[in-house]
Structures are given as C-alpha cells and as structure tokens.
Scaffold this motif. Structure first.
Motif, PDB file in Angstrom:
ATOM      1  N   HIS A  36      23.673  35.694  36.596  1.00 57.67           N
ATOM      2  CA  HIS A  36      23.928  36.445  37.812  1.00 57.67           C
ATOM      3  C   HIS A  36      24.658  37.755  37.489  1.00 57.67           C
ATOM      4  N   THR A  38      26.590  40.943  39.032  1.00 60.77           N
ATOM      5  CA  THR A  38      27.221  41.441  40.248  1.00 60.77           C
ATOM      6  C   THR A  38      27.089  42.957  40.292  1.00 60.77           C
ATOM      7  N   ARG A  39      26.470  43.414  41.344  1.00 63.93           N
ATOM      8  CA  ARG A  39      26.262  44.855  41.480  1.00 63.93           C
ATOM      9  C   ARG A  39      27.595  45.559  41.722  1.00 63.93           C
ATOM     10  N   VAL A  40      27.790  46.667  41.086  1.00 61.88           N
ATOM     11  CA  VAL A  40      28.994  47.455  41.367  1.00 61.88           C
ATOM     12  C   VAL A  40      28.548  48.693  42.142  1.00 61.88           C
ATOM     13  N   VAL A  50      28.048  44.009  36.717  1.00 67.89           N
ATOM     14  CA  VAL A  50      28.901  43.368  35.711  1.00 67.89           C
ATOM     15  C   VAL A  50      28.573  41.875  35.649  1.00 67.89           C
ATOM     16  N   ILE A  51      28.785  41.296  34.487  1.00 61.28           N
ATOM     17  CA  ILE A  51      28.643  39.841  34.369  1.00 61.28           C
ATOM     18  C   ILE A  51      29.928  39.254  33.793  1.00 61.28           C
ATOM     19  N   ASN A  52      30.009  37.947  33.933  1.00 57.19           N
ATOM     20  CA  ASN A  52      31.116  37.220  33.338  1.00 57.19           C
ATOM     21  C   ASN A  52      30.661  36.719  31.983  1.00 57.19           C
ATOM     22  N   ARG A  54      31.859  34.911  29.121  1.00 63.71           N
ATOM     23  CA  ARG A  54      32.931  34.029  28.637  1.00 63.71           C
ATOM     24  C   ARG A  54      34.313  34.570  29.014  1.00 63.71           C
ATOM     25  N   GLY A  55      34.451  34.866  30.297  1.00 60.98           N
ATOM     26  CA  GLY A  55      35.770  35.261  30.796  1.00 60.98           C
ATOM     27  C   GLY A  55      36.044  36.748  30.745  1.00 60.98           C
ATOM     28  N   VAL A  56      35.169  37.497  30.127  1.00 58.94           N
ATOM     29  CA  VAL A  56      35.386  38.939  30.081  1.00 58.94           C
ATOM     30  C   VAL A  56      34.369  39.610  30.990  1.00 58.94           C
ATOM     31  N   ILE A  57      34.862  40.501  31.838  1.00 59.04           N
ATOM     32  CA  ILE A  57      33.952  41.225  32.724  1.00 59.04           C
ATOM     33  C   ILE A  57      33.240  42.289  31.886  1.00 59.04           C
ATOM     34  N   PRO A  59      30.205  45.181  31.649  1.00 60.33           N
ATOM     35  CA  PRO A  59      29.226  45.993  32.386  1.00 60.33           C
ATOM     36  C   PRO A  59      27.827  45.860  31.779  1.00 60.33           C
ATOM     37  N   ILE A  61      23.897  47.481  31.546  1.00 60.06           N
ATOM     38  CA  ILE A  61      23.089  48.680  31.743  1.00 60.06           C
ATOM     39  C   ILE A  61      21.615  48.311  31.681  1.00 60.06           C
TER      40      ILE A  61
END
Lengths: 156, 675
Positions: A36, A38-40, A50-52, A54-57, A59, A61
């Motif tokens: 999934h 997430t649109r910014v 952006v995606i998650n 392993r706990g890090v946001i 970005p 492209i």
C-alpha cells in the motif's frame, strides 16, 4: 568472475515498459513487492507517495512518470527498488526487476544523443550485452533535489 | 589514545563545573559576603584546574589556577568581591567555556589567556594589599562578638532563620552590682527570651549561668522576629538589670544589612577564620549528602535513550497491529493477552518518556548571565526571577526552545523594561522585574516570560500595521487587544523607534512564533500599557508519540493531532452557509469557516456528496476552522515520523505515522490550514 572487479560492474537490471535499465548494486538496498502506497498531496507528480518500509517512512517515485513515459497498471511483476543516495532512502517503481548481472566496462558506450523520449542527462551510458541494450542510470541525477524543486515551481 | 575515553567525562564534568561557576558567581554578586558560595566557586575552579592539568590542557589550567588564587584571596578575606572583580572572573569563566567547547569540538583547547591571567594577577596583588590593610584596621578595632565558636548546627539554624526573615540578635545583659539572686534573674531573662524567640547559644553556657559561674554579664544569641527595641524593653522589665545591649549578629561574618542604633564594628579576624572553618565543614557535609543522592543515578548516553525510544516506537506500531488482529479474530484469550500487553506497554511508554524528560533548568540556567550582561549593555537594572526551573520537558523540545526564549528575553529587556530614569518618572522602582516561569498543566508545559515594563503600545502597533499594509484602518478599530498584540509576531515588524544591537531588526518574533508552532506549541501575548507584558508559550510534553484522531477522506487516512481539536460534529448540508464565497457553519454561536480536505489534498473523488458532513473543529490560538472529512475512525496513540529528507516542506503535512495495519497515514499540520 572473480577477477572481474575492475573490468566489470555489478548492476541490477530492471524494466520500464519495453526498455531495460541498470543501476549499480552498491546503490541498491533491496527490492520489494508493491504494498500500500500512501499518497502525499501537493508533491511533484512523479512522487507516488510513501510506504512503511520496516518502520521507516520511505518516499516512492514512479520512474515512468519521472521519465515521462506512459503509465501502465501495476502487475504481479511490478517491484519497488529501494536505493540509497546522499543519505536518503527512496523507492523506485519499476515494471520488473531481474537478477544481478555483470557488465564489462568495455561493453559500455556513451549515451546516444537521443534515446526515445528520455532526456539523456540521467543516463550515464548504454551497455550492449548480446542482444540486450541496458541503460545505466545516474541515480543522483534522477533524484536530484534541484530538479524536483524546479518541477514544483513549474507546477505552482 | 587512552585519554579519549576520559575526554568525554572531562568535557561533561567541565561543563557542569563551569555552569556551577556561573551560577554561584551570580549568587555571589547578590550576596558578596557569602563565604559559602565563594567556597563552592573555589572548589569548582580547583577541580577544573586539576582535571585540565591532568588532561594536558595547559591554558585552561593556567587560567583556572589564577582564578583560584583570586578566589582564595576572597575566601581568606584578603579581598572583597566587587563588581569589577566579578566581571573579570566571569570573563575568565567565559574563556574557560569557549576552551572546553573547543576541546569538545575536537580542538586543542588553546586560547590566549595571558591578558586575563595578568588581570587576575593584578587583582590578586594590587587590590589585595589595599584591602588587606583595611581588614587589619578592622581587626584592631573590633573584638566584640562573644561567639567565636559556633557549631555546624547552630550556623545552619542561624542561616535558615536569616533566610526566613528572622533577626539574629546578640543580646548582652548586664546585671546590677547589687543583684543577689543572679541565677533567678538569668532564669527570668531566659523565660522572656524564649517567649519571643529562640536562644541558640549563651556565653557563658546555660549550666554555668545556673550555677552562677559568671560575673555580672552574660550574652545570648537570639533568633526572633521582634525588633531590637522590643527585645530590649522586655528584658528591662526584669528587675535588677543594669543594661541591655543588642546588636544584630551576622552569620556570614560580613557587614550586617540592618545595623542597630548602636553600630558596632564587625567580628574580628579570628571569629571569621573559625567560622570559615565551620562553614567549610558544613559545605563538605552537604557535598557528601549530594554525592549519596547522585549514586542513585547513572549517566546514560543520549543516543542510547534515543535508540530505546526508537525501538519502543516500533513496539507501539506492532502493538497497534496486534490490537487490530485480535479485534478481527475475536479470540477471547488472545484479546485478553493483547489488552494486558497494551497496558504494560502503556506503562513502559510513560517510563521511557519520563526518562527523556529533562528539567528546563538546562535552558534557563544560561539566562541569568545573559540578563546580567544585557542589562549592563542597555544600562538598565533588572531583577531576574526564575520559577519552576525543575519543570520537565522532552529533550527534543528542550533542544529547540532555547533560541526562542533568548529572543523573547532580549525583547523584554530591550523593548519591555524601561531605563531606570524613565521608571522612576513613572513612579516604578528603578529596578525592573523579569520573571521566567515554567509549569505543567495537563499535557502541556507553559513557559511565561513577564516583565513589568512599558507594555505594548496598542496604537503604535496598529499604526505600524496600517502603514505596513498588514491591516486596514477599519480592521484596526475592531481588533481585540490580543489580536493586535499577535501582529507584532508577523514578519518585518518592530515597534522600537530605534534599532538597537539587542533586538529590533524586525526579524525576531516571527521566527520565534514559527519555531514554537513547529514544535506543536503556541504563543500568546498579554499586555497592559505601562504595567508590562506577558509572553506565554504553550508546548506539548513530548513530540514523538502523540494522540491523534484518525479520519478518512475517500480511501485515504489522515491523522489530526488531538491537541488542536476542539470537537467533532456532524452537520446537515442545509446548515452550511456561504459567506464571501466560502462555506461556513454556525458553530455554538461562532462563524467557523469550513475547509474541505478533499480539495486541499486533491483526493481523487468518486462517490457523490453526502447529505451530512463530518466535521473536525480545529483551532489555532483564537481562530477556528472545520475540516470536512468523510468518516471518523477513532482516537489512537501514534508515533510521529518524519517524511524524510527527500520530501521536505509538504504543505499542511507535519509528518507521517504507521498504523496498525502497516499502512502509512499522514499527520495533518492544522496550523498551516488556518490562516
């Protein structure tokens, strides 16, 4: 293979539409399936979101958008290549990603003046391997902040 | 390279000692006779000297050595501390700080200290002689105090009573020659004294007095609230008393502030020396108790704490996920375990957050020096009062809040507090008051900076705003005071008539405001012309884990920080009014503009509009706005994460968080939505 360090570069090959590209393995952190995203809002059009990771946001492209190529639907083979440049981790959406291959230095030629619709400044060279044509990407240029800023100012 | 491992300890401890030097020197300035403080300063300087000599930082050692000499002279009463000496010593401390900073930054800590060392030497030699002869004359005149030996307990009692505003009196009673029952008279005097205060010590001692082992005179040390005259009158009521002499007794051995009607020369040298010895004992004892307390704490590298926090954040994310899974499965035992885990991790969260809490003292303790210097530069007299320095804040907030506070204090000193002449003209005391106050309230920490200066001139601000085109004449008339004061925090605004070095370039308060808002806080101004102003800063307790309301707009989830939400409401389409082409609602008697998140964030829209709108009412200071969303999901504790270096300055998004299902939700920066 073992003595090839100086004459060969290890690269990860991926596909955008019908064309094949390569990035040096030293810049790649991993290859992920598309999850999934997430649109910014209000960012450059090629910033998918952006995606998650392993706990890090992280970005993401859309490389095809970045190269002004026609968009296609995500398929089972669509991957995100996580690259690490200038202290930033960024994910690149590609149509497919293959294994690591060795490209001999002498197979690399400077980029031709015009390659389709892609502006050549982020292509470092073209490698001819058998019948394949690989474009070596300069990720710094692809992700250059300056260009993004320009993009944003153009959009505004 | 063995030194490296000590270097960190050296730097940390040096910083502590320098801070203690700074603090104590300022205390000393207010109370130059306090030998206790001098001792404290001396000890800090001494330790610093030893440490830097061991570490091989010769310049630091030299400077501290010379400083120590001066302090030693002060300690031994050869030198009287005055403002000039203090200035030099403070400058030396500044040098030391610069050198330690240099060492911390990888430098060699070298600095040209010769000038300062010379200055200190001059103080030690030149003035010391002059003062020395002074104290000698003193010695020859005065030998009046009967109490040359006080034990530690007595000194403590005397010091405490002095602090509480009681008088320490030395009462000398002389009986008439014809007195027969001396012990009885003594008893009666003691009874009176006990009624009005407390007898600390008597000379001769009480048993000796009872056995009449004294001539006609005896002296007691009395702690009382009564005035000297009253004490005298009362004692004189006892018959057969020839004469009562009362003089104030000063514990510190310096000049007493409230000399009685019979000024007496102060104690002789011996008394002082003995007292110094006793005092040293006191402070030594204090440090041992301090050390005992310190044993219960350990030093932890901040990076480790940050690491712990990061891991815990991961745990919170997984906790959210687990909660969701157990909700879906509806397995009783699993649910129970998850609930327990949630509770425990909640406690853990409190503990970890508390561990990261740092007293705001860290920021506050540099202000006394700064205020002193500024007051000198500006030719103003300032009394700085710090309240609530032990109030705790998250480290991340502490790191950021220093500069805005410096700015506000400079501002208050420069624009707020008037010059002494002006103050006297206005009938105020020449000395201006600046109060720095920190306290907790709910989930927030408040920091207030108040001065009793001129206050903000409303007309000046409105005129300036009108001339700058910020507001129109008509607006100026309807704005409330607090709205007008908020204007001074717009950029390019300075009402000071002349631009000074300290502040007034008009690039200050807007930066302060931005910094505070970026920390999730707010700033408000209250002011009364001629009486002073109060700048009040509200800050969240912590930045990394926040409570949010999750909302859904189409298929996208957003998090709105609870701290900025007033309430949520569901309104019918028909209740939405239009004003100036903007959608507004009448919310509890107030007109609240509506903001459609769908439009602001360009959310791809699919479904038709509902008949009812779900609205989140948010606020920024006094202003409110309603965010139109599709559905409310619920309240949740989330971990605030940054979007990274690649995506900076995204409009109206302050960060992101990871939800229980592993998805990323963006956190809305409500402050940028309200203009």
């Amino acid at each position: 293979m073992t003595e090839g360090n100086e004459q060969e570069i290890k690269a990860i090959v991926f596909q955008l539409r019908e064309e094949e590209y390569a990035v040096s393995v030293t810049q790649v952190r991993g290859i992920e399936r598309v999850e999934h995203i997430t649109r910014v809002p209000q960012t450059a059009s090629f910033v998918k979101g952006v995606i998650n990771l392993r706990g890090v946001i992280t970005p993401i492209i859309d490389l095809k958008k970045r190269f002004s190529m026609e968009a296609t639907e995500f398929t089972d083979s669509t991957r995100i290549i996580i690259v690490y440049i200038d202290g930033m981790e960024v994910g690149l959406i590609v149509d497919a990603a293959y294994d690591v291959i060795d490209i001999p230095h002498d197979a690399i030629e400077p980029p031709p003046e015009v390659i389709g619709t892609v502006d050549v400044d982020y292509v470092d060279g073209v490698a001819k391997l058998d019948s394949r044509l690989l474009m070596l990407l300069n990720l710094e240029k692809v992700l250059s902040n300056k260009e993004i800023k320009d993009f944003q100012s153009v959009e505004v | 390279m063995e030194m490296n491992e000590y270097l960190e300890v050296f730097i940390e401890e040096s910083k502590e000692h320098i801070q203690s030097l700074n603090d104590n020197l300022l205390v000393l300035e207010k109370d130059p006779t306090n030998i206790n403080t001098v001792n404290e300063i001396f000890r800090s300087a001494h330790t610093l000297k030893g440490m830097s000599a061991t570490m091989g930082y010769q310049d630091t050692a030299n400077l501290t050595h010379q400083m120590e000499n001066v302090l030693d002279a002060v300690r031994n009463q050869k030198l009287v501390m005055n403002s000039e000496i203090l200035d030099v010593v403070l400058e030396a401390v500044d040098y030391l700080e610069a050198m330690v900073m240099d060492i911390a930054g990888g430098g060699d800590g070298k600095r040209d200290v010769e000038g300062l060392v010379k200055q200190l030497e001059a103080i030690e030699n030149g003035e010391a002689v002059a003062v020395n002869s002074d104290s000698k004359t003193n010695t020859s005149v005065s030998n009046n105090s009967s109490f040359d030996q006080l034990d530690q307990f007595e000194i403590t009692v005397l010091q405490e009573s002095e602090e509480k505003g009681y008088h320490n009196l030395e009462v000398n009673v002389k009986l008439q020659d014809a007195c027969l029952l001396k012990a009885a008279r003594v008893y009666m005097v003691f009874e009176i004294l006990e009624q009005i205060g407390e007898v600390i010590k008597s000379q001769p001692s009480v048993p000796e007095l009872e056995e009449e082992k004294f001539d006609l005179e005896f002296t007691v040390l009395l702690v009382t609230q009564e005035s000297t005259e009253n004490v005298e009158k009362r004692i004189m009521k006892v018959s057969e008393i020839d004469k009562v002499t009362i003089k104030p007794f000063n514990v510190e051995g310096g000049y007493s502030k409230n000399q009685s009607d019979q000024p007496q020369p102060e104690q002789d040298g011996q008394v002082n020396n003995d007292k110094v010895a006793a005092k040293e004992q006191t402070t030594n004892n204090q440090t041992t108790t301090k050390a005992a307390v310190n044993n219960k704490t350990i030093r932890v590298n901040i990076e480790r704490l940050d690491g712990l926090m990061n891991l815990f954040e991961e745990l919170v994310i997984d906790r959210g996920r687990l909660e969701q899974i157990s909700d879906n499965l509806k397995h009783a035992e699993l649910q129970e375990t998850v609930e327990r885990m949630t509770r425990i991790s909640g406690d853990l969260q409190t503990i970890i957050l508390n561990m990261r809490m740092v007293p705001i003292e860290q920021v506050f303790n540099r202000f006394p020096r700064m205020v002193r210097q500024l007051a000198k530069d500006l030719g103003k007299q300032i009394n700085l009062e710090v309240i609530g320095a032990d109030t705790e804040l998250d480290r991340t907030v502490i790191d950021e809040i220093g500069d805005p506070l410096v700015h506000l204090i400079r501002n208050a000193l420069d624009h707020g507090v008037e010059s002494p002449d002006k103050r006297l003209e206005k009938g105020k005391p020449a000395e201006g008051n600046l109060q720095l106050k920190a306290y907790h309230s709910g989930n927030h920490v408040f920091i207030e900076i108040s001065d009793d200066g001129a206050g903000i001139n409303r007309d000046k601000v409105t005129n300036k705003a009108i001339s700058n085109g910020v507001i129109t004449n008509e607006q100026a008339e309807v704005l409330t005071d607090s709205q007008v004061f908020q204007l001074i925090m717009e950029s390019g605004f300075s009402t000071a008539d002349t631009i000074s070095d300290v502040s007034g370039r008009g690039v200050g308060l807007d930066v302060v405001k931005n910094t505070i808002e970026s920390l999730g806080g707010s700033i408000t101004i209250e002011s009364e012309a001629g009486k002073g102003s109060v700048f009040s800063i509200q800050l969240p307790l912590t930045l990394s884990i926040i409570s949010v309301l999750l909302v859904e707009v189409e298929k996208e989830k957003y998090a709105v920080p609870l701290s900025s939400i007033i309430e949520t409401a569901i309104v019918n389409k028909s209740e939405i009014l239009s004003a100036h082409n903007k959608k507004v609602i009448d919310f509890r008697g107030k007109v609240v503009p509506l903001i459609s998140l769908k439009q602001v964030f360009d959310v791809p829209s699919s479904s038709d509009e509902d008949e009812f709108y779900s609205i989140v009412i948010i606020r920024k200071g006094d202003k409110m706005a309603g965010l139109i969303v599709d559905t409310f999901i619920g309240q949740q504790e989330v971990v605030l994460k940054s979007l990274g270096d690649y995506l900076t300055d995204v409009f109206a998004i302050s960060g992101a968080t990871i939800l229980g299902d592993g998805q990323v939700a963006l956190i809305i920066d409500t402050n940028s939505l309200i203009k």
